[in-house]
Design an enzyme around this catalytic site. Sequence first.
Site, PDB file in Angstrom:
ATOM      1  N   ALA A  24      47.637  52.392  28.497  1.00  0.00           N
ATOM      2  CA  ALA A  24      48.717  53.294  28.046  1.00  0.00           C
ATOM      3  C   ALA A  24      48.490  54.738  28.486  1.00  0.00           C
ATOM      4  O   ALA A  24      49.164  55.637  27.996  1.00  0.00           O
ATOM      5  CB  ALA A  24      48.855  53.205  26.533  1.00  0.00           C
ATOM      6  N   VAL A  74      39.781  46.969  29.989  1.00  0.00           N
ATOM      7  CA  VAL A  74      40.201  45.572  29.812  1.00  0.00           C
ATOM      8  C   VAL A  74      39.231  44.560  30.430  1.00  0.00           C
ATOM      9  O   VAL A  74      39.375  43.362  30.215  1.00  0.00           O
ATOM     10  CB  VAL A  74      41.634  45.325  30.348  1.00  0.00           C
ATOM     11  CG1 VAL A  74      42.648  46.128  29.548  1.00  0.00           C
ATOM     12  CG2 VAL A  74      41.736  45.622  31.839  1.00  0.00           C
ATOM     13  N   TYR A 166      45.776  41.255  44.198  1.00  0.00           N
ATOM     14  CA  TYR A 166      46.716  41.612  43.126  1.00  0.00           C
ATOM     15  C   TYR A 166      47.700  40.464  42.903  1.00  0.00           C
ATOM     16  O   TYR A 166      47.937  40.048  41.757  1.00  0.00           O
ATOM     17  CB  TYR A 166      47.444  42.897  43.505  1.00  0.00           C
ATOM     18  CG  TYR A 166      48.492  43.351  42.523  1.00  0.00           C
ATOM     19  CD1 TYR A 166      48.139  43.996  41.338  1.00  0.00           C
ATOM     20  CD2 TYR A 166      49.847  43.152  42.789  1.00  0.00           C
ATOM     21  CE1 TYR A 166      49.116  44.430  40.437  1.00  0.00           C
ATOM     22  CE2 TYR A 166      50.820  43.587  41.897  1.00  0.00           C
ATOM     23  CZ  TYR A 166      50.451  44.224  40.721  1.00  0.00           C
ATOM     24  OH  TYR A 166      51.420  44.649  39.837  1.00  0.00           O
ATOM     25  N   ALA A 167      48.272  39.959  43.988  1.00  0.00           N
ATOM     26  CA  ALA A 167      49.268  38.887  43.862  1.00  0.00           C
ATOM     27  C   ALA A 167      48.645  37.644  43.222  1.00  0.00           C
ATOM     28  O   ALA A 167      49.241  37.022  42.334  1.00  0.00           O
ATOM     29  CB  ALA A 167      49.846  38.553  45.236  1.00  0.00           C
ATOM     30  N   ALA A 169      46.010  37.474  41.273  1.00  0.00           N
ATOM     31  CA  ALA A 169      45.707  37.729  39.858  1.00  0.00           C
ATOM     32  C   ALA A 169      46.982  37.664  39.016  1.00  0.00           C
ATOM     33  O   ALA A 169      46.985  37.099  37.926  1.00  0.00           O
ATOM     34  CB  ALA A 169      45.042  39.097  39.704  1.00  0.00           C
ATOM     35  N   LYS A 170      48.070  38.228  39.518  1.00  0.00           N
ATOM     36  CA  LYS A 170      49.324  38.218  38.754  1.00  0.00           C
ATOM     37  C   LYS A 170      49.896  36.798  38.655  1.00  0.00           C
ATOM     38  O   LYS A 170      50.529  36.456  37.660  1.00  0.00           O
ATOM     39  CB  LYS A 170      50.337  39.175  39.371  1.00  0.00           C
ATOM     40  CG  LYS A 170      49.970  40.653  39.186  1.00  0.00           C
ATOM     41  CD  LYS A 170      49.967  41.054  37.707  1.00  0.00           C
ATOM     42  CE  LYS A 170      49.817  42.553  37.525  1.00  0.00           C
ATOM     43  NZ  LYS A 170      49.873  42.955  36.097  1.00  0.00           N
TER      44      LYS A 170
END
Length: 260
Positions: A24, A74, A166-167, A169-170
């Site tokens: 955040a 995280v 990234y792809a 992991a998503k």
Amino acid sequence: MTTTVETTAAPRIDNGQVAVVTGATRGLGAVIARTLHAAGYSVLATGSRIGPVQDLADELDPSGKTAAATVLDVRSKDDFSAALQAAVERWGTAHVLVNNAGRSQVQALMDISPEDFSAIVSTNLDGVFLGCQVFGSYFASNGYGRIVNIGSLAGQNGGTATGAHYAAAKGGVVTLTKVFARDLASGGVTVNSVSPGPLDLPVVHETVAPDKLEAVKASIPVGRLGSAEFIASTVALLASPEAASVNGASWDINGGLFMR
Ligand SMILES: NC(=O)c1ccc[n+]([C@@H]2O[C@H](COP(=O)([O-])OP(=O)(O)OC[C@H]3O[C@@H](n4cnc5c(N)ncnc54)[C@H](O)[C@@H]3O)[C@@H](O)[C@H]2O)c1
């Protein structure tokens, strides 16, 4: 003749629920924290650095009664446990987790080293796994909870500008969403994901050159970048008690770039 419409924000009515948002410090996570707070949640804004999330909490409620901040990387299960404990100590319980934190990296496929791959996957995928484990167990023990994971269009179509790590992991976020959704449903906990396409947010303007951005917009059937506020409203909808029948879903908000 011009017509002006005056809008005034509805007064915030406390809904007695507590939401924790990761990542955040800025961007979508900050918009989600503001939206959930306006919807009546007490919000624990978390980030890898305390400064920006403390500023956000102070903006939401300078008295600290309905907003607070804590550090949460995280990649650390202990950090998730500590954040949960902080929310419970402050407000007695927690109802909602939004796994928003993420890190994209533009990198040519064959240039991605094993270290690069692990670093991007650990933030985007381990983070969701750890958050769902820690908060999912707690929510199920209470008989109620809502988890919303922020995925990406890249996880569905393999990505365009962003890297393979990234792809991948998503894509995993969508799968983990289903696995946790199935496991936690009997405990009154739903787990869903939202998969945005390119959003009108700082990270997009920082990584895509202005002339290329026009081409990106032109490639989107609706001809515009997505709205972070709309994604945040969707998160709030999925986080609400009324969303009890939505479970294991991935809601696509991509301007028609990917239809299924
Ligand atoms: N911006 C877009 O177009 C877009 C599109 C699809 C999906 N998303 C997803 O939306 C989410 C928010 O993205 P954004 O656009 O606000 O990007 P951003 O880079 O502005 O924000 C990402 C946030 O995650 C935080 N973060 C990164 N690593 C972290 C870690 N290890 N621990 C805790 N926090 C960490 C950052 O500090 C930041 O607060 C991400 O999951 C992203 O993948 C964004």
